[in-house]
Design a protein around this motif. Structure first.
Motif, PDB file in Angstrom:
ATOM      1  N   ASN A   1       0.908  -1.242  -0.115  1.00 35.03           N
ATOM      2  CA  ASN A   1       0.076   0.007  -0.150  1.00 35.03           C
ATOM      3  C   ASN A   1       0.900   1.313  -0.076  1.00 35.03           C
ATOM      4  O   ASN A   1       2.012   1.214   0.180  1.00 35.03           O
ATOM      5  N   SER A   2       0.291   2.462  -0.366  1.00 34.58           N
ATOM      6  CA  SER A   2       0.815   3.418   0.007  1.00 34.58           C
ATOM      7  C   SER A   2       0.029   4.622   0.152  1.00 34.58           C
ATOM      8  O   SER A   2      -1.450   4.689   0.197  1.00 34.58           O
ATOM      9  N   ASP A   3       0.512   5.947   0.828  1.00 32.95           N
ATOM     10  CA  ASP A   3      -0.134   6.777   1.408  1.00 32.95           C
ATOM     11  C   ASP A   3       0.633   8.217   1.383  1.00 32.95           C
ATOM     12  O   ASP A   3       1.845   8.092   1.834  1.00 32.95           O
ATOM     13  N   PRO A   4       0.272   9.313   0.620  1.00 35.56           N
ATOM     14  CA  PRO A   4       1.010  10.353   0.401  1.00 35.56           C
ATOM     15  C   PRO A   4       1.568  11.068   1.718  1.00 35.56           C
ATOM     16  O   PRO A   4       2.644  11.664   1.594  1.00 35.56           O
ATOM     17  N   SER A   5       0.696  10.907   3.014  1.00 34.70           N
ATOM     18  CA  SER A   5       1.244  11.492   4.180  1.00 34.70           C
ATOM     19  C   SER A   5       2.406  10.629   4.902  1.00 34.70           C
ATOM     20  O   SER A   5       3.069  11.212   5.588  1.00 34.70           O
ATOM     21  N   GLY A   6       2.531   9.450   4.355  1.00 32.45           N
ATOM     22  CA  GLY A   6       3.317   8.642   5.012  1.00 32.45           C
ATOM     23  C   GLY A   6       3.033   8.214   6.680  1.00 32.45           C
ATOM     24  O   GLY A   6       4.065   7.500   7.188  1.00 32.45           O
ATOM     25  N   THR A   7       1.610   8.487   6.831  1.00 29.77           N
ATOM     26  CA  THR A   7       1.315   7.962   8.308  1.00 29.77           C
ATOM     27  C   THR A   7       0.552   6.980   8.421  1.00 29.77           C
ATOM     28  O   THR A   7       0.487   6.226   9.470  1.00 29.77           O
ATOM     29  N   ALA A   8      -0.239   6.596   7.158  1.00 33.53           N
ATOM     30  CA  ALA A   8      -1.101   5.142   7.318  1.00 33.53           C
ATOM     31  C   ALA A   8      -0.328   4.067   7.433  1.00 33.53           C
ATOM     32  O   ALA A   8       0.945   3.932   6.992  1.00 33.53           O
ATOM     33  N   SER A   9      -0.698   3.089   8.015  1.00 35.47           N
ATOM     34  CA  SER A   9      -0.279   1.930   8.423  1.00 35.47           C
ATOM     35  C   SER A   9      -1.085   0.708   8.547  1.00 35.47           C
ATOM     36  O   SER A   9      -2.441   0.932   8.649  1.00 35.47           O
ATOM     37  N   GLY A  10      -0.717  -0.624   8.529  1.00 37.81           N
ATOM     38  CA  GLY A  10      -1.620  -1.513   8.496  1.00 37.81           C
ATOM     39  C   GLY A  10      -1.916  -2.602   7.615  1.00 37.81           C
ATOM     40  O   GLY A  10      -1.463  -2.385   6.467  1.00 37.81           O
ATOM     41  N   PHE A  11      -2.450  -3.425   7.860  1.00 37.66           N
ATOM     42  CA  PHE A  11      -2.818  -4.694   7.058  1.00 37.66           C
ATOM     43  C   PHE A  11      -4.289  -4.755   6.414  1.00 37.66           C
ATOM     44  O   PHE A  11      -5.096  -4.609   7.426  1.00 37.66           O
ATOM     45  N   GLU A  12      -4.631  -5.031   5.354  1.00 35.52           N
ATOM     46  CA  GLU A  12      -5.857  -5.268   4.948  1.00 35.52           C
ATOM     47  C   GLU A  12      -6.074  -6.240   3.946  1.00 35.52           C
ATOM     48  O   GLU A  12      -5.145  -6.274   2.977  1.00 35.52           O
ATOM     49  N   CYS A  13      -7.405  -7.029   3.892  1.00 39.31           N
ATOM     50  CA  CYS A  13      -7.276  -7.964   2.973  1.00 39.31           C
ATOM     51  C   CYS A  13      -8.849  -7.852   2.343  1.00 39.31           C
ATOM     52  O   CYS A  13      -9.911  -7.792   2.990  1.00 39.31           O
ATOM     53  N   TYR A  14      -8.840  -7.908   1.118  1.00 37.75           N
ATOM     54  CA  TYR A  14     -10.205  -7.478   0.328  1.00 37.75           C
ATOM     55  C   TYR A  14     -10.584  -8.689  -0.277  1.00 37.75           C
ATOM     56  O   TYR A  14      -9.839  -9.752  -0.910  1.00 37.75           O
ATOM     57  N   ALA A  15     -11.674  -8.883   0.133  1.00 36.40           N
ATOM     58  CA  ALA A  15     -12.354 -10.295  -0.139  1.00 36.40           C
ATOM     59  C   ALA A  15     -13.483 -10.071  -1.310  1.00 36.40           C
ATOM     60  O   ALA A  15     -13.774  -9.040  -1.796  1.00 36.40           O
ATOM     61  N   ILE A  16     -13.944 -11.300  -2.017  1.00 35.37           N
ATOM     62  CA  ILE A  16     -14.941 -11.161  -3.047  1.00 35.37           C
ATOM     63  C   ILE A  16     -16.134 -10.710  -2.510  1.00 35.37           C
ATOM     64  O   ILE A  16     -16.437 -11.237  -1.290  1.00 35.37           O
ATOM     65  N   PRO A  17     -16.778  -9.573  -2.791  1.00 37.45           N
ATOM     66  CA  PRO A  17     -17.862  -8.914  -2.305  1.00 37.45           C
ATOM     67  C   PRO A  17     -18.956  -9.685  -2.170  1.00 37.45           C
ATOM     68  O   PRO A  17     -19.329 -10.870  -2.632  1.00 37.45           O
ATOM     69  N   PRO A  18     -19.910  -9.332  -1.207  1.00 33.75           N
ATOM     70  CA  PRO A  18     -21.145  -9.947  -1.107  1.00 33.75           C
ATOM     71  C   PRO A  18     -22.171  -9.989  -2.370  1.00 33.75           C
ATOM     72  O   PRO A  18     -22.060  -9.130  -3.046  1.00 33.75           O
ATOM     73  N   GLY A  19     -22.974 -11.125  -2.247  1.00 32.51           N
ATOM     74  CA  GLY A  19     -23.606 -11.500  -3.653  1.00 32.51           C
ATOM     75  C   GLY A  19     -22.929 -12.004  -4.765  1.00 32.51           C
ATOM     76  O   GLY A  19     -23.674 -12.347  -5.771  1.00 32.51           O
ATOM     77  N   GLN A  20     -21.686 -12.034  -4.689  1.00 32.08           N
ATOM     78  CA  GLN A  20     -21.181 -12.853  -5.896  1.00 32.08           C
ATOM     79  C   GLN A  20     -20.454 -14.344  -5.568  1.00 32.08           C
ATOM     80  O   GLN A  20     -20.558 -14.471  -4.083  1.00 32.08           O
ATOM     81  N   GLN A  21     -20.478 -14.863  -6.382  1.00 34.78           N
ATOM     82  CA  GLN A  21     -19.888 -16.337  -6.214  1.00 34.78           C
ATOM     83  C   GLN A  21     -18.599 -16.242  -5.427  1.00 34.78           C
ATOM     84  O   GLN A  21     -17.714 -15.652  -5.922  1.00 34.78           O
ATOM     85  N   TYR A  22     -18.659 -17.388  -4.565  1.00 36.81           N
ATOM     86  CA  TYR A  22     -17.432 -17.616  -3.764  1.00 36.81           C
ATOM     87  C   TYR A  22     -16.881 -16.672  -2.568  1.00 36.81           C
ATOM     88  O   TYR A  22     -16.236 -16.272  -1.953  1.00 36.81           O
ATOM     89  N   HIS A  23     -18.125 -15.553  -2.398  1.00 39.75           N
ATOM     90  CA  HIS A  23     -18.138 -14.835  -1.395  1.00 39.75           C
ATOM     91  C   HIS A  23     -17.890 -15.314  -0.041  1.00 39.75           C
ATOM     92  O   HIS A  23     -16.737 -14.820   0.493  1.00 39.75           O
ATOM     93  N   ASP A  24     -18.479 -16.377   0.383  1.00 38.75           N
ATOM     94  CA  ASP A  24     -18.560 -16.803   1.753  1.00 38.75           C
ATOM     95  C   ASP A  24     -16.983 -17.511   1.929  1.00 38.75           C
ATOM     96  O   ASP A  24     -16.215 -17.247   2.944  1.00 38.75           O
ATOM     97  N   GLU A  25     -16.497 -18.162   1.056  1.00 36.58           N
ATOM     98  CA  GLU A  25     -15.061 -18.915   1.046  1.00 36.58           C
ATOM     99  C   GLU A  25     -14.104 -17.781   1.087  1.00 36.58           C
ATOM    100  O   GLU A  25     -12.949 -17.913   1.744  1.00 36.58           O
ATOM    101  N   SER A  26     -14.319 -16.820   0.300  1.00 32.95           N
ATOM    102  CA  SER A  26     -13.300 -15.764   0.293  1.00 32.95           C
ATOM    103  C   SER A  26     -13.454 -14.825   1.527  1.00 32.95           C
ATOM    104  O   SER A  26     -12.102 -14.605   2.034  1.00 32.95           O
TER     105      SER A  26
END
Length: 283
Positions: free
Chosen positions: A156-181
């Motif tokens: 990830n990147s942030d112009p301020s240089g202060t943002a931090s941490g981990f995030e994981c994007y899953a297949i959104p609700p209503g789409q196939q394989y959402h629950d498993e994702s």
């Protein structure tokens, strides 16, 4: 930062003595035809170990795996080629994702229960003259390999240089394989906290959409409202459960020191490996 360019292998000399005798020629022609066929269909001959003499990580690519009995897990090193991704703390995203992806592939290989493949080759990742492999093509390569899971690694990147941490994007609700994702995303977020990396949002698991102006719209995993806006193309086009992780902020020195260094890459790969194994065991 200089970009590594892989040297092209020298061509092997063509052997022509087989034409001397018709019988020998026919045999060698048949042998060569079989060899070429195998080379096209199974170019990496069944996911070779990186520790094996003469093998390279480039051989772990996206096409059919020889051993049909093992579940195929597609690992996607984000960015590469003409698209280096984010830069920060003296590091480039394409370098980090390639290193983490290969550490993860090695762990999955050593496990012996899976057939890991990469969605792009080393040349496509590390050579800045190579065209960018688009997300849709990466997803298609995973689909062609018969992947039961697609795991995409990003920074990830942030112009301020202060943002931090981990995030994981899953297949959104209503789409196939959402629950498993979502199940895999939650396991991944839980495992990554063992490295000391904080989670962004409620639990590190999120959904992303893009409006007509290509602006990002991010929702927490607790919001199960189906939406019509498109998500990441790689997630949308996968014919299997898929997640896309934003491992750390390269623009944050603490984040980069934790998970973007060579030692951090090993820690991240171990967390992903453990999450994948637990998810596979629960299928």
């Amino acid at each position: 930062m200089a970009v590594y360019r892989k040297k092209q292998p020298a061509r092997r000399p063509v052997r022509r003595g087989w034409k001397r005798h018709a019988r020998t020629g026919m045999f060698l022609f048949a042998f060569a035809l079989v060899a070429v066929t195998v080379g096209v269909i199974l170019p990496h001959a069944g996911v070779m170990s990186a520790a094996a003499e003469g093998s390279t990580l480039t051989e772990k690519i996206f096409t059919t795996v020889q051993n049909k009995n093992l579940p195929v897990i597609a690992i996607d090193p984000g960015h590469g080629g003409t698209d280096p991704g984010s830069e920060g703390s003296g590091l480039w995203e394409y370098e980090m994702t390639w290193q983490v992806a290969n550490e993860l592939v090695n762990l999955l290989e050593q496990d012996g229960r899976y057939a890991p493949v990469l969605t792009i080759t080393e040349e496509e990742s590390q050579n800045s003259d190579m065209p960018r492999v688009e997300p849709a093509e990466r997803a298609q390569r995973a689909n062609d390999a018969g992947a039961v899971l697609l795991f995409s690694i990003h920074g990830n990147s942030d112009p301020s240089g202060t943002a931090s941490g981990f995030e994981c994007y899953a297949i959104p609700p209503g789409q196939q394989y959402h629950d498993e994702s979502v199940a895999l995303a939650r396991l991944t977020a839980q495992k990554i906290t063992q490295t000391g990396q904080p989670l962004r949002g409620q639990d590190g698991v999120r959904y992303i959409y893009f409006d007509t102006y290509d602006n990002r719209m991010v929702y927490e995993s607790s919001d199960e409202t189906p939406r019509n806006e498109p998500t990441f193309r790689l997630l949308a086009d996968a014919d299997c459960p898929a997640v896309l992780v934003e491992q750390c902020f390269l623009t944050n020195p603490q984040d980069a020191a934790r998970l973007a260094t060579p030692s951090g890459a090993k820690q991240a790969a171990k967390a992903y490996y453990e999450a994948i194994c637990e998810w596979m065991e629960g299928r």
